[in-house]
Write a protein that holds these residues in place. Sequence first.
Motif, PDB file in Angstrom:
ATOM      1  N   ARG A  65       0.719  -1.369   0.118  1.00  0.00           N
ATOM      2  CA  ARG A  65      -0.049  -0.031   0.063  1.00  0.00           C
ATOM      3  C   ARG A  65       0.798   1.416  -0.118  1.00  0.00           C
ATOM      4  N   MET A  66       0.558   2.115  -1.059  1.00  0.00           N
ATOM      5  CA  MET A  66       1.237   3.523  -1.112  1.00  0.00           C
ATOM      6  C   MET A  66       0.851   4.419  -0.098  1.00  0.00           C
ATOM      7  N   THR A  67      -0.170   4.468   0.701  1.00  0.00           N
ATOM      8  CA  THR A  67      -0.748   5.343   1.614  1.00  0.00           C
ATOM      9  C   THR A  67       0.458   5.748   2.415  1.00  0.00           C
ATOM     10  N   GLY A  68       0.491   7.179   2.480  1.00  0.00           N
ATOM     11  CA  GLY A  68       1.509   7.508   3.411  1.00  0.00           C
ATOM     12  C   GLY A  68       3.114   7.622   2.862  1.00  0.00           C
ATOM     13  N   LEU A  69       3.287   7.128   1.666  1.00  0.00           N
ATOM     14  CA  LEU A  69       4.446   7.398   1.209  1.00  0.00           C
ATOM     15  C   LEU A  69       4.722   8.471   0.531  1.00  0.00           C
ATOM     16  N   ASP A  70       5.787   9.224   0.639  1.00  0.00           N
ATOM     17  CA  ASP A  70       5.988  10.372   0.200  1.00  0.00           C
ATOM     18  C   ASP A  70       6.503  10.213  -1.260  1.00  0.00           C
ATOM     19  N   ALA A  71       5.999  11.244  -2.151  1.00  0.00           N
ATOM     20  CA  ALA A  71       6.686  11.097  -3.648  1.00  0.00           C
ATOM     21  C   ALA A  71       7.903  10.722  -3.597  1.00  0.00           C
ATOM     22  N   GLU A  72       8.890  11.534  -3.107  1.00  0.00           N
ATOM     23  CA  GLU A  72      10.415  11.253  -3.305  1.00  0.00           C
ATOM     24  C   GLU A  72      10.826   9.757  -2.927  1.00  0.00           C
ATOM     25  N   GLN A  73       9.836   8.856  -2.264  1.00  0.00           N
ATOM     26  CA  GLN A  73      10.094   7.708  -1.827  1.00  0.00           C
ATOM     27  C   GLN A  73       9.606   6.639  -2.885  1.00  0.00           C
ATOM     28  N   ARG A  74       8.853   6.959  -3.903  1.00  0.00           N
ATOM     29  CA  ARG A  74       8.260   6.147  -4.846  1.00  0.00           C
ATOM     30  C   ARG A  74       9.201   5.695  -6.079  1.00  0.00           C
ATOM     31  N   PRO A  75      10.143   6.416  -6.584  1.00  0.00           N
ATOM     32  CA  PRO A  75      11.076   6.105  -7.365  1.00  0.00           C
ATOM     33  C   PRO A  75      11.863   4.935  -7.046  1.00  0.00           C
ATOM     34  N   ALA A  76      12.177   4.805  -5.539  1.00  0.00           N
ATOM     35  CA  ALA A  76      12.873   3.713  -5.320  1.00  0.00           C
ATOM     36  C   ALA A  76      12.038   2.046  -5.598  1.00  0.00           C
ATOM     37  N   LEU A  77      10.591   2.330  -5.737  1.00  0.00           N
ATOM     38  CA  LEU A  77       9.693   1.444  -5.670  1.00  0.00           C
ATOM     39  C   LEU A  77       9.635   0.856  -7.237  1.00  0.00           C
ATOM     40  N   GLY A  78      10.076   1.779  -8.144  1.00  0.00           N
ATOM     41  CA  GLY A  78      10.195   1.330  -9.464  1.00  0.00           C
ATOM     42  C   GLY A  78       9.000   2.268 -10.501  1.00  0.00           C
ATOM     43  N   LEU A  79       8.879   3.209  -9.620  1.00  0.00           N
ATOM     44  CA  LEU A  79       7.794   4.418 -10.774  1.00  0.00           C
ATOM     45  C   LEU A  79       8.510   5.477 -11.264  1.00  0.00           C
ATOM     46  N   ALA A  80       8.170   5.590 -12.512  1.00  0.00           N
ATOM     47  CA  ALA A  80       8.653   6.857 -13.165  1.00  0.00           C
ATOM     48  C   ALA A  80       7.841   7.374 -13.882  1.00  0.00           C
ATOM     49  N   MET A  81       8.054   8.799 -14.173  1.00  0.00           N
ATOM     50  CA  MET A  81       6.726   9.491 -14.882  1.00  0.00           C
ATOM     51  C   MET A  81       7.479  10.350 -16.121  1.00  0.00           C
ATOM     52  N   VAL A  82       7.014  10.522 -17.410  1.00  0.00           N
ATOM     53  CA  VAL A  82       7.206  11.461 -18.222  1.00  0.00           C
ATOM     54  C   VAL A  82       6.004  12.548 -18.072  1.00  0.00           C
ATOM     55  N   PRO A  83       6.263  13.535 -17.361  1.00  0.00           N
ATOM     56  CA  PRO A  83       5.102  14.414 -17.004  1.00  0.00           C
ATOM     57  C   PRO A  83       4.679  15.129 -17.955  1.00  0.00           C
ATOM     58  N   GLU A  84       3.449  15.607 -18.074  1.00  0.00           N
ATOM     59  CA  GLU A  84       2.755  16.346 -19.011  1.00  0.00           C
ATOM     60  C   GLU A  84       3.350  17.497 -19.254  1.00  0.00           C
ATOM     61  N   GLY A  85       3.608  18.126 -20.374  1.00  0.00           N
ATOM     62  CA  GLY A  85       4.489  19.470 -20.815  1.00  0.00           C
ATOM     63  C   GLY A  85       5.878  19.134 -20.256  1.00  0.00           C
ATOM     64  N   ARG A  86       6.444  17.816 -20.390  1.00  0.00           N
ATOM     65  CA  ARG A  86       7.878  17.656 -20.209  1.00  0.00           C
ATOM     66  C   ARG A  86       8.589  17.784 -18.989  1.00  0.00           C
ATOM     67  N   ARG A  87       8.467  19.205 -18.475  1.00  0.00           N
ATOM     68  CA  ARG A  87       8.801  19.634 -17.373  1.00  0.00           C
ATOM     69  C   ARG A  87      10.310  19.279 -16.959  1.00  0.00           C
ATOM     70  N   LEU A  88      11.155  19.472 -18.241  1.00  0.00           N
ATOM     71  CA  LEU A  88      12.738  19.372 -18.105  1.00  0.00           C
ATOM     72  C   LEU A  88      13.310  20.269 -17.305  1.00  0.00           C
ATOM     73  N   PHE A  89      14.449  20.118 -16.879  1.00  0.00           N
ATOM     74  CA  PHE A  89      15.114  21.088 -15.947  1.00  0.00           C
ATOM     75  C   PHE A  89      15.711  22.253 -17.058  1.00  0.00           C
ATOM     76  N   GLN A  90      15.181  22.915 -17.211  1.00  0.00           N
ATOM     77  CA  GLN A  90      15.410  23.884 -18.558  1.00  0.00           C
ATOM     78  C   GLN A  90      17.050  24.428 -18.364  1.00  0.00           C
ATOM     79  N   GLY A  91      17.501  24.776 -17.308  1.00  0.00           N
ATOM     80  CA  GLY A  91      18.785  25.513 -17.252  1.00  0.00           C
ATOM     81  C   GLY A  91      19.609  24.349 -16.907  1.00  0.00           C
ATOM     82  N   LEU A  92      19.411  22.992 -17.174  1.00  0.00           N
ATOM     83  CA  LEU A  92      20.428  22.015 -16.674  1.00  0.00           C
ATOM     84  C   LEU A  92      20.683  21.521 -18.343  1.00  0.00           C
ATOM     85  N   SER A  93      21.621  20.792 -18.685  1.00  0.00           N
ATOM     86  CA  SER A  93      22.228  20.500 -19.847  1.00  0.00           C
ATOM     87  C   SER A  93      21.296  18.943 -20.229  1.00  0.00           C
TER      88      SER A  93
END
Lengths: 236, 289
Positions: A65-93
């Motif tokens: 169950r994911m309840t109570g699990l913060d967003a920053e803990q979820r990638p470790a479980l194998g979740l990743a997202m390509v967000p709407e509008g890309r949301r790249l870090f524009q000022g990074l290469s």
Amino acid sequence: MTIEIKGLTVHYGDSQVLDRIDLVLPDRGMTALIGANGAGKTTLLRTLMGLVRPTAGEIIVDGRRMTGLDAEQRPALGLAMVPEGRRLFQGLSVHENLRMGAFARRDTVQIARDFERIYDQFPALVPLRRQLAGTLSGGQQQMCAVGRALMARPRYLLVDEMSLGLSPVVTEDLARTLSRIQETDGTSILVVEQDVELALDITNFGYVMETSRIVLSGPSDTLRANPKIREAYLGL
Amino acid sequence: MITQTIVNGLLLGGLFGIASIGFSIVWGVMGVINLAHTAFITVGAYIAFSLFSTFGIDPLLSIPISIIALFILGYGIQTLIINRATQTNLLLSFVVTFGIDLIIINVVILLFTTDFFSVRPSYSGASFEIGGVVIPVVRVIVFALAFLLGLGCYLLLNRTRLGQAIMATALDRDIVRTMGVNPRRIYAIAAGLGAALAGAAGNLAAIIYPVSPFIGLKFIGAAFVVTVLGGIGSVEGCIIAGLLYGLIQALSASVFGVETQEISAFLIFILILLLRPQGLFGKRFFGEH
Ligand SMILES: Nc1ncnc2c1ncn2[C@@H]1O[C@H](COP(=O)(O)OP(=O)(O)OP(=O)(O)O)[C@@H](O)[C@H]1O
Ligand SMILES: [Mg+2]
């Protein structure tokens, strides 16, 4: 990796955006989520990633169950997202963006190999490695956004409006890449798409959302043959 | 004469740069204009003074202690107060950090009164001469250390995993979470880093200036001018703008008199901003939130 969603309800302030959503995202496959603008697709993805807190219901990933699990803990479980509008870090290469995708990982050697893999998948990014992401064209940005999500080596990849604003050629190219990743790595993929034709083309199963509810689901071929879908989304 | 002025200005400019980097980072990363920054500088100066006067510790050796102490203070304040009170609300950040500034300065006055103290290590009077230009050894040391700290900070932000996470958080604090970065933790680290640099600057300032509760205030003008001139959040911009600021002040003081130096620096600052609003070395896409 299986994701089960039970009775998921989300509010933004007073307005209800998701209304008791039930769905199962199967392991090892491509699933489509389609629906009109404002139906709540992006909200569902953001809730899966933990960026939005549900008011009721639960998300269960591989029995956990994911309840109570913060967003920053979820990638470790194998979740990743390509967000709407890309949301790249524009000022990074481009390269730095890709590296951020692997932030939660510690397997340095494999990360180095994955960089090469991403550049193999998207040769157009190779000469742009050092360029700021904010200066790329729309198609290049989307490749970078998909690459960044893949750098997490996700077991479940959520892709939001990948085709938006892209030429058919680039869209096809990205879709082929996703299919290939799905086959070679066994990554499960959920695609949210405006381009319903494309979405039903590359997936095995689909869900249809209408104003905060799931109204229809079934194998993608069946959905494509469905008269309602043909009329509402395929313009046939 | 003019060469002497230029050398004086540049040597002090290093200190102005290092005194501003932390302010610039905090502003750039979380959109907080930290009015308590100069109080952190003051605390660094008193750490150098206390260790020197009680234990005879050389003020150069107390720099790491100032850095660690101020990192903890900055990290703690961010975690306990600012993370809770503000979510990049500029007005609120003014009020909160101004309050923190008042508290810190009043604690300093309670502990040390408003007396002036000096930190004079054995080498403080030493100087050497090159081609008629007199160069005090202390100022060269302060300049060199300021430069090294600035360089270290640049490398930390641009070449390490943590630094990249800080930059990414500055650019999009929402989406970094989906990559496993905890923005609140990053903010606390950035605040700690900013305070640590202020502490180092205060420690260095104590070797040059008299130590009083107002020693940090010397740098409030510099912090704003250097940050905006260098480009908000740009470490390399701060270092160069710091040198420029020192130079302008020194030249203005020698040509028009000491009382004009702040005015001249601000005038040139406004002029440059009219011509180049992103600052001299503004990083593209940063500070757009
Ligand atoms: N942060 C927010 N605050 C308030 N309302 C929001 C917020 N984000 C989205 N909404 C509302 O929630 C509803 C669902 O939005 P969502 O972005 O999930 O839809 P979507 O299906 O992804 O639409 P699209 O196809 O246009 O991307 C919309 O009515 C939208 O206006
Ligand atoms: Mg959407």
